[in-house]
Scaffold this active site. Structure first.
Site, short mmCIF file in Angstrom:
data_model
loop_
_atom_site.label_atom_id
_atom_site.label_comp_id
_atom_site.label_asym_id
_atom_site.label_seq_id
_atom_site.Cartn_x
_atom_site.Cartn_y
_atom_site.Cartn_z
N HIS A 183 -14.35 87.92 6.76
CA HIS A 183 -15.87 88.11 7.70
C HIS A 183 -15.75 89.57 8.13
CE1 HIS A 183 -17.60 84.08 8.09
NE2 HIS A 183 -16.49 84.33 9.01
N CYS A 233 -17.64 87.77 -13.66
CA CYS A 233 -18.56 87.12 -12.11
C CYS A 233 -17.31 87.34 -11.27
CB CYS A 233 -19.07 85.91 -12.32
SG CYS A 233 -17.96 84.93 -12.11
#
Length: 585
Positions: free
Chosen positions: A211, A509
């Site tokens: 996070h 990607c």
């Protein structure tokens, strides 16, 4: 010296197996681009564990009530922070905090602690033990769930603080900008950061997918994680943090600061000049696309000149909810992204969940190694309706919206997987079926797969994880996630070559695409499109525009000829002469 933060674009550098002190300072994992120079401030010490022998006065009912009130107070405060973040336009932070609200409100917490309270344990020790039991459960799941352990620790400490009257964990107060150093950061901490005061984040633990990393990138704050040596730094020392390379200089001299300013000036100038479609100096087209998690990310992609979406991570529609999103919810989310790129393409990855990212509404058996378990497309074999519903929603968008919609599957390992997915896509009325190449077997047999699917998209993060048998969540194994590793470049080259022979597109990607130097190498290897986080697009565009295709191919050949990541990086830079004017040499 006046604290200041300079924004830069992300550029990977070789990272040691564990964070260490280098000749110029400290080294960790750069997870959010930018340069910051300011004094260090530390997070407060974590809440001490209540004594194991701590007991209440004898009234179990009153003690249970005290615990219930504390849990409610913490959930209410987290809810307030979530609403505050939402009103400030920080939806990612708000979503993370809302997930914590759900955790703090879980009825299993007071129920689990209640049994201990009835046996005489004080509320603070009972809830401490209950949280730790929950923590052990999700840590053993590994992967995504293990990464949520810090969330539980944060809620645990907040509840214990309320019960004991201790100071609540949080960001230190300051009237002047500073660099925040912490053991690790919980979502409630990062969500409460004032970017005008906290100019960079440095954590002792953490990973590129934590996070801390995600929210730092969202907020545009430079960040370095997994820097073990940062634990030894003294309060108030001046730091020069490079969130791109992961390097931290301690008490830098004026020359080092001046060099950082010059690098920043060059990069910002290059970004300002970087406009238009992606292409090399001699006009070889390379589509530059954005990685997104949902409609909220579209504005940043457009602002940074994305030509479309190269990776739409649809799992964010499914995680942290108790039921499957409806067809209408899915259709609306896909439509919002599609209409933003009416003349471009939108590549949607079907649900990448299961195992390390379990869904509350899909019961799954405990697995000994979740990273190698039933995830991605494998989940569709046992829960076919999940994929069918998602493809139906995508088919409706494809039928009505002008964007070119392509759909790809994660965790494709062989021909059977590719044929299964391609049939499902065609049956839903979609005409572009692709696969993520992130399992080594798919790269090795790419020639077979290219006969079945319409395009490849290489996910370098997982491809590195599986190639090197190194969990990407483990900070001490970060070196194996370095996309300059020659074995990883070999697999990329193999895949791109197979796609070219079949006249099929092949994109990248993964995080590798966001490194402007490596982007040139990838183009030299035959990659036809690059997809990355939106802020990285301008610098990648600038690096390609300053080198022709022959130079990119020379850089790729030079990198492939080396034996380790550091040498491959250095060899590629030697073949790309215009890097100096971008501050990348």
């Amino acid at each position: 010296m006046t604290p200041r933060r300079w924004d830069t674009s992300k550029s990977w550098s070789p990272v040691p197996r564990s964070a260490a002190s280098g000749s110029d300072g400290l080294v960790g994992i750069g997870v959010s681009p930018g340069i910051a120079f300011a004094p260090l401030k530390r997070m407060a010490e974590p809440i001490a564990a209540p004594e194991a022998s701590l007991r209440h006065a004898g009234d179990a009912e009153a003690e249970q009530h005290r615990l219930t009130q504390a849990l409610h107070a913490v959930a209410t405060e987290l809810e307030r922070r979530s609403e505050q973040a939402r009103s400030a336009g920080r939806d990612d932070a708000a979503d993370v905090l809302q997930a914590q609200v759900m955790m703090a409100s879980d009825p299993g917490l007071p129920e689990g602690a209640g049994a201990m309270i009835r046996q005489g344990k004080a509320a603070e020790r009972a809830i401490f033990d209950t949280f730790n039991t929950f923590r052990d459960m999700i840590t053993s799941a590994g992967g995504y769930m293990a990464g949520r352990a810090a969330d539980l620790d944060d809620i645990r400490d907040r509840v214990v603080a309320v019960l004991t009257g201790a100071d609540m964990p949080g960001i230190p107060e300051s009237d002047e900008p500073f660099i925040l150093v912490a053991h690790d950061l919980a979502p409630a901490d990062t969500a409460g950061i004032d970017a005008d005061l906290v100019t960079a984040l440095v954590t002792v633990q953490g990973s590129p997918t934590s996070h801390t990393a995600i929210l730092a990138r969202t907020m545009g704050i430079p960040a370095v994680v997994a820097c073990a040596s940062a634990a030894e730094l003294e309060e108030g020392v001046q730091l020069l943090v490079d969130g791109s390379s992961g390097t931290i200089s301690v008490d830098p001299d004026e020359q080092q600061v001046a060099q950082a300013r010059e690098v920043d000036r060059l990069r910002l100038a290059a970004i300002a000049e970087s406009t238009g479609p992606g292409a090399t100096a001699d006009g070889h087209r390379v589509q530059l696309l954005a990685n997104i998690g949902g409609p909220d990310d579209v504005a940043a992609a457009v602002a940074n000149g994305a030509e479309g979406v190269g990776l739409y991570r649809t799992e964010f529609l499914y995680l942290d909810r108790v039921d499957e999103p409806t067809l209408e919810e899915q259709r609306h989310a896909y439509h919002q992204v599609s209409v933003a790129f009416p003349n471009g393409k939108v590549v949607v990855r079907t649900l990448d969940a299961g195992a390390d990212k379990p869904l509350a509404f899909i019961p799954t058996a405990e697995e000994p190694n979740p990273a190698l378990g039933e995830r991605g497309l494998r989940l569709a074999h046992t829960h076919a309706q999940l994929l069918a519903d998602q493809l139906e929603a995508l088919g409706q968008v494809h039928e009505n919206d002008p964007a070119e919609l392509l759909v790809m599957a994660p965790m494709v390992a062989d021909v059977d997987d590719a044929e299964f997915f391609t049939r499902a896509v065609r049956n839903a009325g979609l005409n572009q079926a692709g696969i993520m190449v992130e399992v080594p077997s798919a790269a090795i047999r790419a020639r077979d797969l290219a006969d079945i699917v319409d395009f490849f998209s290489i996910g370098t993060n997982d491809l590195a994880q599986y190639t090197y048998a190194a969990d990407r969540q483990v900070g001490n194994l970060a070196a194996y996630q370095n996309p300059w590793q020659p074995a990883l470049l070999d697999l990329i080259a193999m895949t791109a070559r197979a796609a070219a022979e079949a006249e099929k597109p092949c994109g990248v990607c993964g995080e590798a695409a966001s490194d402007p130097v490596l982007a040139c190498v990838l183009v030299g290897l035959g990659v036809t499109s690059l997809s990355m986080s939106a802020p990285a697009l301008p610098m990648v565009r600038a690096a390609l525009a300053r080198h022709d295709l022959a130079q990119c191919r020379a850089a790729a050949e030079a990198a492939l000829g080396e034996r380790d990541a550091e040498a491959a990086n250095a060899a590629a830079k030697e073949a790309l002469p215009a890097l100096m004017e971008l501050g990348l040499a």
